[in-house]
Design a protein around this motif. Structure first.
Motif, PDB file in Angstrom:
ATOM      1  N   LYS A  54       6.105 -11.017   9.272  1.00  0.00           N
ATOM      2  CA  LYS A  54       5.156 -11.934   9.903  1.00  0.00           C
ATOM      3  C   LYS A  54       4.016 -12.340   8.977  1.00  0.00           C
ATOM      4  O   LYS A  54       3.189 -13.162   9.340  1.00  0.00           O
ATOM      5  CB  LYS A  54       4.554 -11.291  11.156  1.00  0.00           C
TER       6      LYS A  54
ATOM      7  N   THR B 243       1.787 -14.167   6.398  1.00  0.00           N
ATOM      8  CA  THR B 243       1.712 -15.535   5.891  1.00  0.00           C
ATOM      9  C   THR B 243       1.887 -15.512   4.379  1.00  0.00           C
ATOM     10  O   THR B 243       1.734 -14.468   3.735  1.00  0.00           O
ATOM     11  CB  THR B 243       0.355 -16.175   6.237  1.00  0.00           C
ATOM     12  N   VAL B 244       2.156 -16.658   3.820  1.00  0.00           N
ATOM     13  CA  VAL B 244       2.317 -16.749   2.362  1.00  0.00           C
ATOM     14  C   VAL B 244       1.040 -16.307   1.668  1.00  0.00           C
ATOM     15  O   VAL B 244       1.088 -15.552   0.687  1.00  0.00           O
ATOM     16  CB  VAL B 244       2.719 -18.186   1.956  1.00  0.00           C
ATOM     17  N   ILE B 245      -0.102 -16.736   2.150  1.00  0.00           N
ATOM     18  CA  ILE B 245      -1.366 -16.402   1.495  1.00  0.00           C
ATOM     19  C   ILE B 245      -1.644 -14.898   1.566  1.00  0.00           C
ATOM     20  O   ILE B 245      -2.143 -14.301   0.600  1.00  0.00           O
ATOM     21  CB  ILE B 245      -2.541 -17.255   2.047  1.00  0.00           C
TER      22      ILE B 245
ATOM     23  N   ARG C  11       0.701 -12.563   1.800  1.00  0.00           N
ATOM     24  CA  ARG C  11       1.704 -11.969   0.917  1.00  0.00           C
ATOM     25  C   ARG C  11       1.269 -12.099  -0.551  1.00  0.00           C
ATOM     26  O   ARG C  11       1.378 -11.150  -1.328  1.00  0.00           O
ATOM     27  CB  ARG C  11       3.061 -12.637   1.145  1.00  0.00           C
ATOM     28  N   ILE C  12       0.753 -13.264  -0.931  1.00  0.00           N
ATOM     29  CA  ILE C  12       0.277 -13.463  -2.304  1.00  0.00           C
ATOM     30  C   ILE C  12      -0.858 -12.489  -2.615  1.00  0.00           C
ATOM     31  O   ILE C  12      -0.867 -11.848  -3.672  1.00  0.00           O
ATOM     32  CB  ILE C  12      -0.162 -14.920  -2.540  1.00  0.00           C
TER      33      ILE C  12
ATOM     34  N   TRP D 145      -3.842 -10.578   6.425  1.00  0.00           N
ATOM     35  CA  TRP D 145      -4.660 -11.103   5.338  1.00  0.00           C
ATOM     36  C   TRP D 145      -5.783 -10.119   5.011  1.00  0.00           C
ATOM     37  O   TRP D 145      -6.064  -9.843   3.846  1.00  0.00           O
ATOM     38  CB  TRP D 145      -5.215 -12.476   5.727  1.00  0.00           C
TER      39      TRP D 145
ATOM     40  N   VAL E  45       3.231  -6.869   2.223  1.00  0.00           N
ATOM     41  CA  VAL E  45       4.388  -7.467   1.562  1.00  0.00           C
ATOM     42  C   VAL E  45       5.673  -7.213   2.361  1.00  0.00           C
ATOM     43  O   VAL E  45       6.557  -8.074   2.413  1.00  0.00           O
ATOM     44  CB  VAL E  45       4.509  -6.932   0.112  1.00  0.00           C
TER      45      VAL E  45
ATOM     46  N   ALA F 113      -1.611 -12.674  11.719  1.00  0.00           N
ATOM     47  CA  ALA F 113      -1.841 -13.361  10.444  1.00  0.00           C
ATOM     48  C   ALA F 113      -3.157 -12.920   9.823  1.00  0.00           C
ATOM     49  O   ALA F 113      -3.211 -12.576   8.630  1.00  0.00           O
ATOM     50  CB  ALA F 113      -1.810 -14.878  10.644  1.00  0.00           C
TER      51      ALA F 113
END
Length: 182
Positions: A160, A162-164, A166-167, A130, A156, A126
């Motif tokens: 695995k 995380t949303v943050i 990926r954003i 990031w 992207v 993770a």
């Protein structure tokens, strides 16, 4: 729990982090500094590193760049020394992202690459992803567009992520495509 207990200290430390996220930086610094004093008194190295992470990132947000970096570096040394790998990975991430925000791009790239390597060796996916997304931002700001695209796509495309993360990767890709006229 009783005031001054470990549990109460952790709650106050979390409240300091929330202040940081809410952009109430001075309040977060003050709260984390009070927790830091107690953690130092009790020899709670993990909590000391956590407080220094909160204080340092807030100092960077307030454009106190040199002070913030020194605070984060102190937190990183404590986390590494205590084998607090997850916390150390977060401090690496804060050093890198904070340097991107401060437009210290060479430093950002150095911290992010060190952090990515650290996370890769410890299977901390993770935080690695990031940091890879933030590396895309650092590369983008240096007009290293192909490298930025590769880093952002790596995040992207990773299930695995995380949303943050990926954003952050998608934002880098959006900015890149805008600059390229895509």
């Amino acid at each position: 729990d009783q005031p001054g207990s470990h549990a109460a200290r952790v709650v106050r430390s979390c409240a300091a982090v929330l202040c940081q996220f809410e952009r109430r930086y001075d309040e977060g610094i003050a709260l984390a500094a009070s927790v830091l004093s107690e953690a130092e008194r009790d020899g709670d190295v993990a909590e000391m590193a956590m407080c220094l992470k909160t204080i340092g990132r807030s100092q960077l947000a307030l454009a106190r760049d040199d002070q913030g970096l020194a605070t984060l570096e102190r937190g990183l040394a404590l986390a590494l020394g205590a084998n607090e790998n997850r916390l150390a990975s977060q401090v690496f991430a804060n050093l890198g992202a904070g340097c991107v925000d401060a437009f210290r791009l060479a430093q950002a790239e150095t911290w992010l690459r060190k952090g990515i390597h650290f996370c890769t060796e410890r299977d901390l996916h993770a935080t690695r992803l990031w940091q890879t997304a933030w590396l895309a931002h650092a590369l983008l700001e240096q007009s290293r567009w192909d490298e930025a695209a590769a880093a952002a796509h790596a995040v992207v495309a990773e299930p695995k992520a995380t949303v943050i993360a990926r954003i952050a990767g998608l934002v880098a890709l959006g900015r890149l495509r805008a600059r390229r006229g895509d």
